[in-house]
Design an enzyme around this catalytic site. Structure first.
Site, PDB file in Angstrom:
ATOM      1  N   GLU A 140     -29.900  46.015 -38.458  1.00 52.77           N
ATOM      2  CA  GLU A 140     -31.288  45.735 -38.843  1.00 52.77           C
ATOM      3  C   GLU A 140     -32.091  47.020 -38.647  1.00 52.77           C
ATOM      4  OE1 GLU A 140     -33.078  42.809 -36.321  1.00 52.77           O
ATOM      5  OE2 GLU A 140     -32.132  43.575 -34.532  1.00 52.77           O
ATOM      6  N   SER A 141     -33.405  46.972 -38.762  1.00 52.69           N
ATOM      7  CA  SER A 141     -34.201  48.174 -38.571  1.00 52.69           C
ATOM      8  C   SER A 141     -33.943  48.703 -37.166  1.00 52.69           C
ATOM      9  CB  SER A 141     -35.686  47.846 -38.734  1.00 52.69           C
ATOM     10  OG  SER A 141     -36.412  49.032 -38.815  1.00 52.69           O
ATOM     11  N   CYS A 152     -46.742  48.079 -65.879  1.00 53.84           N
ATOM     12  CA  CYS A 152     -46.394  47.026 -66.832  1.00 53.84           C
ATOM     13  C   CYS A 152     -45.110  46.325 -66.419  1.00 53.84           C
ATOM     14  CB  CYS A 152     -46.326  47.567 -68.253  1.00 53.84           C
ATOM     15  SG  CYS A 152     -44.691  48.146 -68.716  1.00 53.84           S
ATOM     16  N   SER A 189     -38.858  48.669 -45.674  1.00 54.49           N
ATOM     17  CA  SER A 189     -40.077  49.480 -45.597  1.00 54.49           C
ATOM     18  C   SER A 189     -39.866  50.935 -45.991  1.00 54.49           C
ATOM     19  CB  SER A 189     -40.657  49.454 -44.176  1.00 54.49           C
ATOM     20  OG  SER A 189     -40.865  48.139 -43.764  1.00 54.49           O
ATOM     21  N   HIS A 194     -37.757  56.209 -39.413  1.00 56.58           N
ATOM     22  CA  HIS A 194     -38.525  56.147 -38.172  1.00 56.58           C
ATOM     23  C   HIS A 194     -38.260  57.361 -37.296  1.00 56.58           C
ATOM     24  CE1 HIS A 194     -39.973  52.054 -38.754  1.00 56.58           C
ATOM     25  NE2 HIS A 194     -38.771  51.705 -39.162  1.00 56.58           N
ATOM     26  N   THR A 224     -30.104  44.347 -48.700  1.00 58.41           N
ATOM     27  CA  THR A 224     -31.280  44.729 -47.916  1.00 58.41           C
ATOM     28  C   THR A 224     -31.757  46.141 -48.243  1.00 58.41           C
ATOM     29  OG1 THR A 224     -30.589  43.238 -46.180  1.00 58.41           O
ATOM     30  CG2 THR A 224     -32.094  44.989 -45.537  1.00 58.41           C
ATOM     31  N   THR A 225     -30.823  46.976 -48.674  1.00 60.85           N
ATOM     32  CA  THR A 225     -31.165  48.368 -48.936  1.00 60.85           C
ATOM     33  C   THR A 225     -32.206  48.525 -50.047  1.00 60.85           C
ATOM     34  OG1 THR A 225     -29.067  49.090 -48.057  1.00 60.85           O
ATOM     35  CG2 THR A 225     -30.124  50.595 -49.609  1.00 60.85           C
TER      36      THR A 225
HETATM   37  C1  LIG Z   1     -38.126  43.801 -44.089  1.00 65.82           C
HETATM   38  C2  LIG Z   1     -37.267  44.954 -43.649  1.00 65.82           C
HETATM   39  C3  LIG Z   1     -37.832  46.189 -43.372  1.00 65.82           C
HETATM   40  C4  LIG Z   1     -37.053  47.245 -42.931  1.00 65.82           C
HETATM   41  N1  LIG Z   1     -37.619  48.468 -42.756  1.00 65.82           N
HETATM   42  C5  LIG Z   1     -36.861  49.508 -42.338  1.00 65.82           C
HETATM   43  C6  LIG Z   1     -37.433  50.789 -42.173  1.00 65.82           C
HETATM   44  O1  LIG Z   1     -38.602  51.019 -42.507  1.00 65.82           O
HETATM   45  N2  LIG Z   1     -36.663  51.782 -41.662  1.00 65.82           N
HETATM   46  C7  LIG Z   1     -35.359  51.565 -41.328  1.00 65.82           C
HETATM   47  O2  LIG Z   1     -34.731  52.479 -40.828  1.00 65.82           O
HETATM   48  N3  LIG Z   1     -34.776  50.372 -41.539  1.00 65.82           N
HETATM   49  C8  LIG Z   1     -35.505  49.342 -42.034  1.00 65.82           C
HETATM   50  N4  LIG Z   1     -34.918  48.130 -42.256  1.00 65.82           N
HETATM   51  C9  LIG Z   1     -33.514  47.997 -42.021  1.00 65.82           C
HETATM   52  C10 LIG Z   1     -32.681  48.585 -43.165  1.00 65.82           C
HETATM   53  O3  LIG Z   1     -33.202  48.180 -44.399  1.00 65.82           O
HETATM   54  C11 LIG Z   1     -31.268  48.088 -43.034  1.00 65.82           C
HETATM   55  O4  LIG Z   1     -30.806  48.443 -41.774  1.00 65.82           O
HETATM   56  C12 LIG Z   1     -30.322  48.679 -44.064  1.00 65.82           C
HETATM   57  O5  LIG Z   1     -30.792  48.562 -45.365  1.00 65.82           O
HETATM   58  C13 LIG Z   1     -29.025  47.954 -43.944  1.00 65.82           C
HETATM   59  O6  LIG Z   1     -28.134  48.439 -44.883  1.00 65.82           O
HETATM   60  P1  LIG Z   1     -26.721  47.757 -45.040  1.00 65.82           P
HETATM   61  O7  LIG Z   1     -25.967  48.642 -45.928  1.00 65.82           O
HETATM   62  O8  LIG Z   1     -26.165  47.430 -43.709  1.00 65.82           O
HETATM   63  O9  LIG Z   1     -27.036  46.329 -45.702  1.00 65.82           O
HETATM   64  P2  LIG Z   1     -27.189  45.898 -47.214  1.00 65.82           P
HETATM   65  O10 LIG Z   1     -28.027  46.830 -47.970  1.00 65.82           O
HETATM   66  O11 LIG Z   1     -27.591  44.481 -47.202  1.00 65.82           O
HETATM   67  O12 LIG Z   1     -25.729  46.067 -47.790  1.00 65.82           O
HETATM   68  C14 LIG Z   1     -24.728  45.113 -47.579  1.00 65.82           C
HETATM   69  C15 LIG Z   1     -23.908  45.042 -48.840  1.00 65.82           C
HETATM   70  O13 LIG Z   1     -22.801  44.216 -48.626  1.00 65.82           O
HETATM   71  C16 LIG Z   1     -22.529  43.502 -49.793  1.00 65.82           C
HETATM   72  N5  LIG Z   1     -21.761  42.308 -49.467  1.00 65.82           N
HETATM   73  C17 LIG Z   1     -22.124  41.295 -48.652  1.00 65.82           C
HETATM   74  N6  LIG Z   1     -21.178  40.359 -48.623  1.00 65.82           N
HETATM   75  C18 LIG Z   1     -20.179  40.774 -49.432  1.00 65.82           C
HETATM   76  C19 LIG Z   1     -18.923  40.233 -49.824  1.00 65.82           C
HETATM   77  N7  LIG Z   1     -18.500  39.058 -49.374  1.00 65.82           N
HETATM   78  N8  LIG Z   1     -18.165  40.929 -50.693  1.00 65.82           N
HETATM   79  C20 LIG Z   1     -18.581  42.125 -51.170  1.00 65.82           C
HETATM   80  N9  LIG Z   1     -19.745  42.672 -50.835  1.00 65.82           N
HETATM   81  C21 LIG Z   1     -20.538  42.011 -49.962  1.00 65.82           C
HETATM   82  C22 LIG Z   1     -23.909  43.185 -50.311  1.00 65.82           C
HETATM   83  O14 LIG Z   1     -23.893  42.895 -51.701  1.00 65.82           O
HETATM   84  C23 LIG Z   1     -24.685  44.435 -49.978  1.00 65.82           C
HETATM   85  O15 LIG Z   1     -24.750  45.331 -51.051  1.00 65.82           O
HETATM   86  C24 LIG Z   1     -35.679  47.061 -42.744  1.00 65.82           C
HETATM   87  C25 LIG Z   1     -35.098  45.837 -43.043  1.00 65.82           C
HETATM   88  C26 LIG Z   1     -35.887  44.799 -43.554  1.00 65.82           C
HETATM   89  C27 LIG Z   1     -35.258  43.532 -43.966  1.00 65.82           C
END
Ligand SMILES: Cc1cc2nc3c(=O)[nH]c(=O)nc-3n(C[C@H](O)[C@H](O)[C@H](O)COP(=O)(O)OP(=O)(O)OC[C@H]3O[C@@H](n4cnc5c(N)ncnc54)[C@H](O)[C@@H]3O)c2cc1C
Ligand SMILES: Cc1cc2nc3c(=O)[nH]c(=O)nc-3n(C[C@H](O)[C@H](O)[C@H](O)COP(=O)(O)OP(=O)(O)OC[C@H]3O[C@@H](n4cnc5c(N)ncnc54)[C@H](O)[C@@H]3O)c2cc1C
Lengths: 421, 473
Positions: free
Chosen positions: B336-337, B437, B45, B49, B40-41
């Site tokens: 989530e966000s 491109c 957006s 915030h 998701t990272t």
């Molecule tokens: C459409 C959208 C818009 C958003 N806009 C904003 C915004 O503007 N501002 C804001 O603050 N937040 C926003 N968010 C929320 C923000 O993007 C997320 O909260 C954040 O990116 C989450 O990061 P994470 O590290 O938890 O998840 P992720 O980036 O998904 O990282 C999880 C990692 O775990 C790894 N993983 C999963 N399963 C396994 C496994 N079994 N073994 C090994 N590795 C695994 C994955 O490969 C991944 O790299 C938005 C989210 C979305 C979807």
């Protein structure tokens, strides 16, 4: 700071022809700057036949065509720098460029000729939905991989878009042992030359599916398949007409866009239809002393027209340096009307027109048995019968100097009329 | 045996790992993908915030407000682009204006500084390209934009430089309790650690269920976007939100830190946690919705589309706690966000949690908060450019002509800690292929450089995942 009378940006056929012509017209200090490792531009990857029928009266491959110019250029002793990228230019005709040997350069030019060619439109530009796996290439990238580097890009291929590069790659991939399942075209006609449709598709039984578009790409890591569907006359997808193809590769041949970031950043006016600089009869852009020719102005299908246009740019750039060009002159504008998408040049200074004025244009659809009508301020001056017109083929016409008597601000318009209308 | 294993190298996992690397601990950061930030990272957006949106009293509200204040420092330390450009929520009718007032009050409760309700005139002055129908809005000057994946990459690099081990292409398939902690199973190897921190994004529930019974569920909710060319990146100067209504949250229009224009997202509940495909209908819907506030958006300048998955928990708030049935196993789930905005604060909070479990953690004396600055060739002035090329001629060769990226920058991205191994990894770090491109020209050259620098054959170079081969041999 380096100084040259004329600096040409881009060493494709346009840049080569312009530089040679400038030299023939008495300019001694000329530099061509090319970012690639060799001169010749896009021609170097077009290893098929079909270049030079007009200029050399023989059929050459792209590299052979380029070689003729490169040879002449070297004999004339025109300077060029390879692996050198122009980063920006400005209205004072100062150019910043870099390479690994000279480092960062500032180059001052008396006149500049823009000959940067064009780039391919991509998936994003046409908004193709679906996943984003590997296995999606623009046709030109695939052509480079296959023709210049000897790699294979895929086994089962669908080509989206029927522009010339797509058609040529359909044949090339087939010859390389891949299976080309179909060429899919949104419009009810192909964007490529008729010659290429026959020689590249029909001769190899590759189906051309007109009025079809891509609706989905499948596969997470590598393309696993695509879905296409028929479209109606408004290009809307007709539900129920979906067809699946099991393929590992998708080639995009969805159009070329003149490469004009340098021009745009220099404040040069661009034409919203061609995406190239607007030019006058001398191929001079809206900035005095900056000329342009070849695909950077409008996308050409035949390199011979590039050469002709570029010779004009080269000659006029030389004229500009030698102060032979009449800057004060009545200026008239060209104006595309019914059936015509665009006309180059967009401006004409009457005093600089020799015997005749050449105009280049493209039509917006396929037409049979029509008249191409030229009017000056609504008065018809010329009518040419055309059996067949297609958007994929550039048209040109001449206007005699004598027909050009008109005042400042006059309009030369071109339109299509049905026979008998 | 590691002291701590962090599962998931998204923005949360990398932030947590970097925060932990300040302490005397043996840490491993594990991800299933070939690069960090590939979940998701890399698809959101990218907004930091201000923090008026989350309901007062929730973890989301608290950590967003705190996270926002931490951004300047960390982005400076790690040399990551971050711009505090401020945000505007736009109202076009009275109901929406009422919503704006609700948001304002919520923001005050969340202690968000410097917010202001603006009049139509004030807004039009700040954003002349908005539609005439705007009647007022909420201005939050502390909102910002960032490059989320570059931040995650920089955090990973800095964490590695401070001793963290990064293990990519290690999908966690099972976890078993062992005496001293946990054994984490991946296809390539088993990794044991005393403490486990689950930052697995949309898969956090699955990872949790490897050690406990089902305690929460993560539902993927997809959001799609258009990215427009840099020539229109200045259409707006702030992050422009639409006032949320019963029909939905609206879509936002914002510049990116690299000068492109971002439009989106929609919200769509889906089932498949891998489904980041885009669809024509949804893109059309986003465009239509965006036009309600700015009908001047030139969508023909779109350079690409993408989709991201929100990791929506069934609990309604971030879940950051030790699993009840699994001692020493900490969930950082349902992020989530505003997860990105809250991330620096989530890392602090998580490390505090760990401190409490362990008793105390010993701070390192040699923690390096900064990473080696990144040389961005086009941001240099003429003299600096000349000097850099003189020192290393590879900076004199442009590889990506849309974004003017030099070979020197690409080679650097490969050889940094947590460096790039794939074409997309290079693209995310130094941007060749992100321009108009989309890699058509530079893709092959980037592959050559990767092959050369990594000592591989060009046919072994992949786009992103291990099976995303580009050439066949
Ligand atoms: C459409 C959208 C818009 C958003 N806009 C904003 C915004 O503007 N501002 C804001 O603050 N937040 C926003 N968010 C929320 C923000 O993007 C997320 O909260 C954040 O990116 C989450 O990061 P994470 O590290 O938890 O998840 P992720 O980036 O998904 O990282 C999880 C990692 O775990 C790894 N993983 C999963 N399963 C396994 C496994 N079994 N073994 C090994 N590795 C695994 C994955 O490969 C991944 O790299 C938005 C989210 C979305 C979807
Ligand atoms: C696949 C394909 C098939 C074709 N088939 C035929 C055919 O069969 N017969 C025929 O007659 N014609 C054919 N054509 C058309 C013809 O070859 C082209 O129209 C012609 O090559 C265009 O010439 P150009 O010099 O304008 O552009 P290009 O050949 O693209 O040259 C532009 C040059 O400028 C350089 N450049 C750009 N920006 C910079 C910068 N900032 N700094 C330094 N250098 C820069 C580029 O590297 C390039 O070398 C074909 C074209 C294609 C693409």
């Amino acid at each position: 700071m380096l100084t040259y009378e004329i600096v040409v940006i881009g060493g494709g056929p346009a840049g080569l022809a312009a530089a040679i012509e400038a030299k023939k017209n008495g300019i001694e200090s000329i530099l061509i700057i090319e970012r690639d490792g060799e001169l010749g531009g896009i021609l170097q990857q077009c290893i098929h036949n079909g270049f030079g029928l007009h200029v050399f009266k023989e059929e050459l491959t792209g590299p052979e065509y380029a070689e003729k110019f490169i040879h002449e250029l070297k004999q004339m002793g025109i300077a060029y720098k390879l692996d050198t990228m122009v980063l920006d230019i400005n209205k004072d005709k100062e150019i910043h460029a870099i390479n690994t040997i000279d480092g960062f350069m500032t180059i001052k030019a008396g006149a500049v000729i823009l000959a940067m060619g064009c780039r391919e439109r991509t998936r994003g530009a046409i908004n193709i939905p679906g996943t984003r796996p590997a296995g999606i290439y623009t046709a030109g990238t695939a052509q480079r991989f296959v023709n210049m580097e000897g790699h294979k890009v895929g086994k089962r291929v669908v080509i989206l878009g029927s522009g010339d590069i797509g058609l040529i790659m359909a044949r090339r991939m087939t010859l390389e042992g891949a299976k080309v399942l179909a060429v899919v075209e949104l419009m009810p006609f192909s964007g490529g030359l008729t010659r290429n449709i026959v020689q590249c598709l029909e001769d190899y039984n590759i189906p051309l599916l007109l009025s079809h578009t891509l609706t989905e790409i499948r596969g997470k890591d590598r393309v696993e398949g695509i879905v296409i569907a028929k479209v109606d006359e408004n290009k809307k997808i007709i539900p129920g007409t979906e067809q699946e193809f099991d393929c590992d590769t998708l080639l995009l041949s969805v159009g070329l866009i003149p490469e004009n970031e340098l021009s745009y950043n220099a404040g040069i006016e661009l034409d919203p239809i061609t995406y190239g600089p607007t030019v006058n009869e001398a191929m001079e852009t809206s900035v005095e002393g900056i000329f342009a020719c070849g695909n950077v102005v409008h996308v050409h299908d035949l390199v011979d027209f590039v050469t002709q246009e570029s010779r004009r740019a080269g000659k006029n750039a030389a004229g500009y340096i030698k102060k032979e060009i009449k800057k004060e002159s009545q200026t008239v504008h060209t104006h595309p009307e019914k059936g015509i998408r665009y006309i180059v040049p967009q401006r004409v200074r009457i005093a600089n027109v020799g015997q005749k004025l050449d105009l280049f244009m493209r039509v917006d659809n396929v037409y049979q048995d029509v008249y191409m009508v030229v009017k000056i301020n609504d008065k018809e001056i010329k009518r040419i019968k055309k059996k067949h017109l297609a958007p994929g083929e550039m048209e040109s016409l001449e206007i005699q100097k004598d027909d050009l008597v008109c005042e400042e601000g006059s309009m030369i318009s071109i339109l299509l009329e049905k026979e008998g209308a | 045996m590691y002291d701590v294993a962090v599962i998931g190298a998204g923005i949360i996992g990398t932030f947590v790992a970097r925060e932990l690397s300040k302490y005397d601990l043996k840490i491993v950061l594990i991800d299933k993908e070939a690069d960090v930030a590939n979940g998701t990272t890399k698809a959101n957006s990218a907004i930091v915030h201000a923090g008026y949106d989350a309901l007062p009293g929730t973890l989301k509200a608290r950590l967003n407000a705190r996270g926002n204040t931490l951004y300047d420092q960390v982005c400076k330390q790690l040399d990551v682009p971050f711009k505090r450009i401020g945000s505007l929520v736009i109202a076009t009718n009275k109901e929406e204006m009422d919503t704006i007032k609700v948001l304002h009050r919520r923001g005050l409760k969340n202690c968000i500084p410097a917010m202001k309700i603006l009049t139509k005139q004030e807004i039009i002055k700040m954003e002349p390209n908005l539609n005439e129908n705007v009647i007022g809005g909420l201005y939050a000057p502390t909102a910002g934009i960032v490059s989320p994946w570059e931040l995650a990459e920089a955090l990973a690099e800095n964490a590695v430089d401070n001793g963290v081990e990064l293990k990519l292409e290690r999908e966690v398939i099972d976890i078993k309790k062992i005496e001293e902690g946990y054994c984490i199973y991946t296809k390539a190897e088993n990794i044991s650690a005393r403490y486990v921190i689950n930052c697995a994004g949309v898969y956090a529930d699955k990872i949790n269920e490897m050690v406990t019974s089902k305690t929460f569920t993560i539902h993927p909710r997809r959001g799609q976007y258009n990215i427009l060319d840099k020539s229109v990146g200045n259409l707006v100067n702030h992050v422009i939100f639409q006032a949320p209504t019963d029909l939905g949250k609206g879509v936002l229009v914002a510049p990116t830190v690299h000068g492109n224009l971002l439009v989106g997202p929609d919200t769509e509940d889906i089932i498949d946690k891998e489904n980041t495909a885009t669809s024509s209908e949804r893109i059309a819907l986003i465009r239509k919705t965006a036009r309600k506030t700015i009908d001047k958006i030139p969508f023909h300048k779109t350079i690409t589309s993408f989709a991201g998955l929100r990791a929506t928990p069934d609990t309604g708030d971030f879940i950051i706690q030790e699993a009840e049935e699994a001692k020493g196993f900490i969930n950082v789930a349902g992020i989530e966000s505003p997860g990105l905005s809250a991330a620096p604060a989530i890392a602090e909070y998580t490390v505090d949690l760990l401190k409490n479990l362990v008793g105390s953690l010993k701070e390192k004396t040699d923690f390096k908060p900064e990473r080696r600055p990144v040389l961005r060739f086009m941001e240099l002035n003429a003299e600096e450019k000349a000097a850099v090329i003189k020192k290393d001629p590879r900076y004199g060769r442009i590889i990506c002509r849309c974004e003017s990226i030099t070979e020197g920058e690409i080679v650097d991205a490969i050889h940094r800690s947590a460096g790039a191994r794939t074409v997309d990894a290079i693209k995310r770090r130094v941007r060749p292929g992100m321009g108009r491109c989309q890699g058509g020209f530079c893709g092959p050259r980037v592959m050559e450089i990767l092959a050369r620098e990594l000592g591989k054959d060009i046919t072994e170079i992949v786009k992103d995942g291990p099976k995303s081969y580009i050439l066949i041999n």
